[in-house]
Scaffold this active site. Structure first.
Site, mmCIF file in Angstrom:
data_model
loop_
_atom_site.group_PDB
_atom_site.id
_atom_site.type_symbol
_atom_site.label_atom_id
_atom_site.label_comp_id
_atom_site.label_asym_id
_atom_site.label_seq_id
_atom_site.Cartn_x
_atom_site.Cartn_y
_atom_site.Cartn_z
ATOM 1 N N GLU A 118 37.587 37.899 46.784
ATOM 2 C CA GLU A 118 39.027 37.904 46.560
ATOM 3 C C GLU A 118 39.867 38.340 47.771
ATOM 4 O O GLU A 118 40.954 37.795 47.974
ATOM 5 C CB GLU A 118 39.367 38.825 45.384
ATOM 6 C CG GLU A 118 38.824 38.354 44.053
ATOM 7 C CD GLU A 118 38.940 39.440 43.002
ATOM 8 O OE1 GLU A 118 38.194 40.430 43.073
ATOM 9 O OE2 GLU A 118 39.799 39.314 42.118
ATOM 10 N N GLN A 172 32.160 32.768 33.250
ATOM 11 C CA GLN A 172 31.859 33.824 34.214
ATOM 12 C C GLN A 172 31.201 35.019 33.528
ATOM 13 O O GLN A 172 30.728 35.925 34.186
ATOM 14 C CB GLN A 172 33.159 34.328 34.880
ATOM 15 C CG GLN A 172 33.752 33.383 35.896
ATOM 16 C CD GLN A 172 35.096 33.874 36.411
ATOM 17 O OE1 GLN A 172 36.137 33.325 36.068
ATOM 18 N NE2 GLN A 172 35.103 34.919 37.228
ATOM 19 N N GLU A 178 36.816 34.050 33.172
ATOM 20 C CA GLU A 178 36.343 35.427 32.950
ATOM 21 C C GLU A 178 36.367 35.742 31.452
ATOM 22 O O GLU A 178 35.447 36.352 30.937
ATOM 23 C CB GLU A 178 37.200 36.426 33.741
ATOM 24 C CG GLU A 178 36.603 37.829 33.746
ATOM 25 C CD GLU A 178 37.273 38.804 34.715
ATOM 26 O OE1 GLU A 178 37.769 38.371 35.777
ATOM 27 O OE2 GLU A 178 37.300 40.004 34.405
ATOM 28 N N ARG A 185 41.763 35.290 40.999
ATOM 29 C CA ARG A 185 41.437 35.812 42.331
ATOM 30 C C ARG A 185 42.480 36.816 42.854
ATOM 31 O O ARG A 185 43.592 36.419 43.233
ATOM 32 C CB ARG A 185 41.315 34.627 43.285
ATOM 33 C CG ARG A 185 40.393 34.855 44.464
ATOM 34 C CD ARG A 185 40.175 33.553 45.189
ATOM 35 N NE ARG A 185 39.074 33.639 46.145
ATOM 36 C CZ ARG A 185 38.576 32.602 46.798
ATOM 37 N NH1 ARG A 185 39.073 31.408 46.607
ATOM 38 N NH2 ARG A 185 37.574 32.746 47.626
ATOM 39 N N ARG A 218 45.861 46.769 38.291
ATOM 40 C CA ARG A 218 45.502 46.447 39.675
ATOM 41 C C ARG A 218 46.751 46.190 40.520
ATOM 42 O O ARG A 218 46.792 46.531 41.699
ATOM 43 C CB ARG A 218 44.522 45.275 39.730
ATOM 44 C CG ARG A 218 43.837 45.120 41.068
ATOM 45 C CD ARG A 218 42.697 44.103 41.049
ATOM 46 N NE ARG A 218 41.409 44.689 40.732
ATOM 47 C CZ ARG A 218 40.599 45.275 41.619
ATOM 48 N NH1 ARG A 218 40.929 45.324 42.903
ATOM 49 N NH2 ARG A 218 39.453 45.785 41.242
ATOM 50 N N THR A 260 38.119 48.190 37.724
ATOM 51 C CA THR A 260 38.832 49.454 37.479
ATOM 52 C C THR A 260 38.396 50.075 36.152
ATOM 53 O O THR A 260 38.552 51.274 35.961
ATOM 54 C CB THR A 260 40.353 49.238 37.507
ATOM 55 O OG1 THR A 260 40.689 48.234 36.542
ATOM 56 C CG2 THR A 260 40.792 48.785 38.881
HETATM 57 N N1 MTE Z 1 34.709 30.801 45.334
HETATM 58 C C1 MTE Z 1 34.478 29.599 44.757
HETATM 59 N N2 MTE Z 1 34.005 28.596 45.524
HETATM 60 N N3 MTE Z 1 34.741 29.377 43.437
HETATM 61 C C2 MTE Z 1 35.246 30.369 42.624
HETATM 62 O O1 MTE Z 1 35.451 30.148 41.434
HETATM 63 N N4 MTE Z 1 36.010 32.706 42.492
HETATM 64 C C3 MTE Z 1 36.562 33.840 43.230
HETATM 65 C C4 MTE Z 1 35.686 34.194 44.412
HETATM 66 N N5 MTE Z 1 35.371 33.017 45.186
HETATM 67 C C5 MTE Z 1 35.502 31.654 43.213
HETATM 68 C C6 MTE Z 1 35.192 31.828 44.584
HETATM 69 C C7 MTE Z 1 36.741 35.039 42.422
HETATM 70 S S1 MTE Z 1 38.115 35.167 41.466
HETATM 71 C C8 MTE Z 1 35.857 36.072 42.454
HETATM 72 S S2 MTE Z 1 36.115 37.505 41.588
HETATM 73 C C9 MTE Z 1 34.613 36.006 43.229
HETATM 74 O O2 MTE Z 1 34.464 34.764 43.908
HETATM 75 C C10 MTE Z 1 33.446 36.215 42.284
HETATM 76 O O3 MTE Z 1 32.221 36.113 42.895
HETATM 77 P P1 MTE Z 1 31.526 37.296 43.736
HETATM 78 O O4 MTE Z 1 31.784 38.579 43.022
HETATM 79 O O5 MTE Z 1 30.096 36.914 43.732
HETATM 80 O O6 MTE Z 1 32.170 37.250 45.084
HETATM 81 N N1 LUZ Z 2 38.228 42.013 36.184
HETATM 82 C C1 LUZ Z 2 38.241 43.153 35.471
HETATM 83 C C2 LUZ Z 2 38.590 41.981 37.466
HETATM 84 O O1 LUZ Z 2 37.921 43.119 34.290
HETATM 85 N N2 LUZ Z 2 38.582 44.296 36.090
HETATM 86 C C3 LUZ Z 2 38.952 44.363 37.391
HETATM 87 O O2 LUZ Z 2 39.255 45.433 37.907
HETATM 88 C C4 LUZ Z 2 38.969 43.160 38.113
HETATM 89 N N3 LUZ Z 2 39.353 43.134 39.396
HETATM 90 C C5 LUZ Z 2 39.389 41.983 40.046
HETATM 91 C C6 LUZ Z 2 39.013 40.826 39.391
HETATM 92 N N4 LUZ Z 2 38.614 40.833 38.115
HETATM 93 MO MO1 MOS Z 3 37.799 37.045 39.926
HETATM 94 S S1 MOS Z 3 39.780 37.096 39.402
HETATM 95 O O1 MOS Z 3 37.573 38.704 39.614
HETATM 96 O O2 MOS Z 3 37.134 36.307 38.577
#
Ligand code: MTE
Ligand code: LUZ
Ligand code: MOS
Length: 758
Positions: A709, A195, A230, A340, A308, A439
């Site tokens: 999320e 990621q 991540e 998430r 968070r 954050t």
């Molecule tokens: N949706 C799918 N299909 N697969 C994923 O891995 N990750 C989630 C969410 N939806 C995820 C998902 C998480 S943890 C986050 S932070 C967001 O997608 C990240 O993508 P975005 O910021 O483009 O929404």
């Molecule tokens: N990752 C991060 C995150 O580094 N900081 C954040 O605040 C956060 N919030 C949601 C998901 N990933």
């Molecule tokens: Mo989502 S937990 O911010 O990758």
């Protein structure tokens, strides 16, 4: 009729043509496979290590040990607390060394022949043991408003309690994977399911002891990540790169499911302790809260996750006096990581749990106590941020109560329950407010590189990664609208560190907000350069020039964009631009724990109805109605998928998925056979999802709102519906339903027994 846009890779996903990192294996001849030597102990010292036997194994080419690392053998992103080749083992199955083989089988057999001796040390496996031993990575982190202790003591009623919340395995379909090789110019190229390609590049460069410009990381797409990639993709990319460095051959690391589950971090389990003061109407007066998260062996992202959780311990409610403190426990387990919601869900489960206990203590309905405590317009959170659009909480709540026929169904369920002594239904509504932005303020930036070719076709590069969430699909829409070309003319390129540098992780649901705005910035620049060219060609005023769907119009003229691009090119005007975006006005001071960490809040609410069987504790989700505020959706079908998927993933966390570590710190639930995921039978039988109407979000790309999320936390309604149903087994006299999470049949069974005895 406008054809509803779907995920840009939808066909490729279902036909199997979409390429993931591991699908590239066949492109690299002479590729080696890596397999780890695992520690059979959770806490131990390595006293002896000998690979001579392994090197005798046919097909084994080499091994990787600490002495092979040319740079720093540490992949800890912030604290440098993750030795790649540890001398002290700090979790069960931790890799001690890696073996490289011509085949995976050879590497595996070789790893089995590595001789390692250990001096076993006592392991801390549970949060409770960590608290007793004062084994913490961090803490206390603290957010305070007012004098909570005095407010509780002065309140007409008080309650104290505890709650344990389990973790969650990401179970992305594609496990951790990386392939490294030397590129055509002698640099290291890593294909990684990550990621955060820029950080993967940083860690690879650190381990190899070379500059970042010598390393290119590419992520084509991920087969799911959910926060699990991540930071935790980094060590596997580093091992692949180190193998390439040592052998000069391409090296592949891919964890099979069992290893991925044993080695990689999960959602943080939490333990909460609270004391709350409230009045006879159920209005909160003061809350004292202690949160302990299980961080595992290294710090990873545990600090921001805990922040968070503390930020979200209010959910949608005004807590006039609050003292929230948090500790990250250091245990000998996998290093728990982003998942998430990132601590938000744990914080919100706690406050929802408390409100139910207050309601049942006062013999009020939980939904009444919830709505009485809502934030109103003008309120500020415990960390000092105004709750912008607080009115949306009530708007969503009232609308959803109507569309889900909440009151009517409550009456029906009361009749059903009166007629069924061993089977009860429960109906619950819960709200969700989720702060959007990293954050850590500096992460809230993004870059893009947009290339327009003279035929009108476009390549878009941006810092975000695609993990199934549809980011590239939205970026394509944004670029098409931003340039005035058709969606088909736009190609979103795989994410690469040599196109956009120093990018943030695609996380915090901000992928589209950040990268979309950067892409739009680049498109706007290019378009501005084309306007005078087009005006001259069309013989009209520049202000009258319009770009749409590959046509440029103005006055009475209408021409193809390609002709404008070609004319601009001949005038030596650049047809590419980089874009940049930084989220305005956000800030947070961790010392005082005050500020405006979030650009805005995403709101939603859900009504869930469950039925539980008093003999077995089994439950069924009969119906779920969700209403989510997503602003003006850029791709509604993608957002619908995110809401459905997020909710089901949350319901899995709260009701089905249970991680079990044995006393030795070994993860006993390390496969789909022992770890129950939501599947078809667990889907709600009736599933209604709606978007909040008239919800344009000013100051965000195209008036949209983050969706990745927030919907996960709508699943708290399932847990609360289960508690409603459990309460229905008891008498009218009430009393809180104490139920640790997840609400497995076993826990429900015992809670039903307790309710019946009352
Ligand atoms: N949706 C799918 N299909 N697969 C994923 O891995 N990750 C989630 C969410 N939806 C995820 C998902 C998480 S943890 C986050 S932070 C967001 O997608 C990240 O993508 P975005 O910021 O483009 O929404
Ligand atoms: N990752 C991060 C995150 O580094 N900081 C954040 O605040 C956060 N919030 C949601 C998901 N990933
Ligand atoms: Mo989502 S937990 O911010 O990758």
């Amino acid at each position: 009729m406008v054809k509803p846009a779907h995920h840009e890779s939808a066909e490729a996903h279902v036909t199997g043509e979409a390429l993931y990192t591991d699908d590239l294996v066949s492109r690299f001849p002479h590729l080696l496979h890596a397999w780890p030597v695992l520690s059979p102990h959770a806490h131990a010292l390595v006293t002896y290590l000998n690979v001579a036997d392994a090197l005798e194994e046919p097909g084994v080419v080499d091994t990787l040990l600490a002495a092979d690392v040319p740079g720093e053998g540490n992949t800890g992103a912030n604290r440098h607390d993750e030795l790649l080749f540890p001398v002290e083992i700090t979790y069960h199955s931790q890799p001690v060394a890696w073996v490289l083989g011509e085949t995976l089988e050879a590497a595996r057999l070789g790893a089995a022949r590595v001789v390692v001796q250990f001096e076993v040390l006592p392991a801390i496996v549970t949060i409770q043991d960590a608290i007793s031993a004062k084994s913490f990575h961090s803490g206390p982190l603290r957010i305070r408003r007012g004098d909570a202790a005095a407010a509780i003591d002065d309140a007409p009623h008080t309650l104290a309690g505890e709650l344990s919340i389990g973790g969650q395995e990401h179970f992305y379909l594609e496990t951790q994977c990386a392939i490294a090789r030397y590129d055509e110019t002698g640099g290291i190229h890593v294909e990684s399911s990550t990621q955060h390609p820029a950080e993967t590049q940083e860690i690879v460069a650190r381990v190899l002891g070379i500059a970042r410009n010598q390393v290119t990381v590419q992520c084509t797409r991920m087969g799911g990540a959910f926060g699990g990639k991540e930071v935790q993709a980094n060590p596997y990319a580093a091992i692949a790169a180190l193998g390439t460095w040592k052998t000069k051959r391409p090296v592949r690391v891919r964890l099979p499911r069992r290893l991925d589950m044993a080695l990689t971090g999960k959602r943080h389990p939490f333990f909460a302790r609270f004391r709350v003061g409230f009045d006879a109407d159920g209005l909160l007066r003061g809350l004292d809260l202690e949160l302990y998260s299980d961080g595992g062996w290294s710090i990873d992202l545990s600090e921001p996750v805990l922040w968070r959780a503390l930020f979200h311990s209010d959910n949608a409610y005004l807590v006039p006096a609050l003292d929230a403190r948090g500790w990250v426990c250091h245990t000998h387990k996998t290093s728990q990581t982003a998942f998430r919601g990132f601590g938000g869900p744990q914080g919100m489960v706690v406050i929802e749990d408390i409100l139910e206990r207050i309601a049942r203590t006062l013999r009020l309905d939980p939904h009444v106590v919830r709505e009485r405590n809502f934030y109103s317009e003008g309120d500020v959170t415990h960390y000092g941020q105004p709750v912008k659009d607080a009115g949306r909480i009530e708007r969503i709540w009232n609308r959803l109560k109507e569309t889900s026929e909440f009151n009517l169904r409550r009456a029906e369920i009361a009749r059903f329950n009166a007629a069924h002594p061993h089977c009860k239904r429960g109906l619950a509504i819960t709200p969700a407010k989720f702060g959007i932005s990293f954050t850590a303020t500096f992460f809230n930036q993004a870059g893009a590189l947009v290339l327009v070719y003279r035929d009108g076709s476009v390549q878009v590069n941006h810092g975000g990664t695609e993990m199934g969430q549809g980011l590239h699909t939205k970026i394509r829409e944004i670029a098409a609208q931003g340039l005035g070309v058709t969606v088909d003319a736009v190609r979103v390129m795989p994410t690469r560190t040599d196109k956009v540098p120093n990018t943030s992780a695609t996380a915090a649901s901000a992928g589209t907000d950040l990268n979309g705005a950067a892409v739009l910035d680049a498109c706007t620049q290019i378009r501005a350069r084309l306007v005078p060219v087009a005006a001259e060609m069309l013989g009209c005023d520049p202000a009258a020039v319009r770009f749409a769907a590959g046509r440029v119009s103005g006055g009475s003229g209408d021409i193809d964009i390609a002709s404008v691009l070609d004319a601009a090119y001949r005038k030596r005007i650049p047809l590419f631009a980089h874009g940049f975006y930084r989220t305005p006005e956000i800030h947070f001071d961790a010392k005082t724990a005050t500020g405006k960490p979030f650009h805005y809040f995403a709101y939603g609410a859900a009504v869930s109805e469950v039925e539980i069987d008093g003999f077995t504790g089994a439950h069924r989700l009969l119906r779920a109605d969700l209403l989510q505020d997503i602003g003006d959706s850029i791709v509604p079908l993608v957002d619908l998928g995110q809401i459905e998927g997020g909710f089901v993933q949350g319901a899995g966390w709260l009701t089905l998925e249970e991680l079990v570590w044995d006393a030795q710190g070994r993860l006993a639930t390390n496969g789909a056979s022992t770890y129950k995921l939501p599947s078809w039978p667990e889907m709600p039988e009736v599933f209604n999802v709606a978007f909040l109407e008239r919800a344009t979000e000013p100051g965000v790309i195209f008036g949209s709102k983050a969706v990745g999320e927030p919907p996960l936390m709508l699943a708290i309604s399932v847990r609360e519906a289960i508690r409603e149903a459990i309460a229905a087994f008891g008498c009218e006299c009430g009393g809180p339903v104490e139920l640790d999470s997840p609400a497995t049949p076993e826990r429900i069974f015992w809670a039903v027994g307790k309710a019946r005895r009352r």
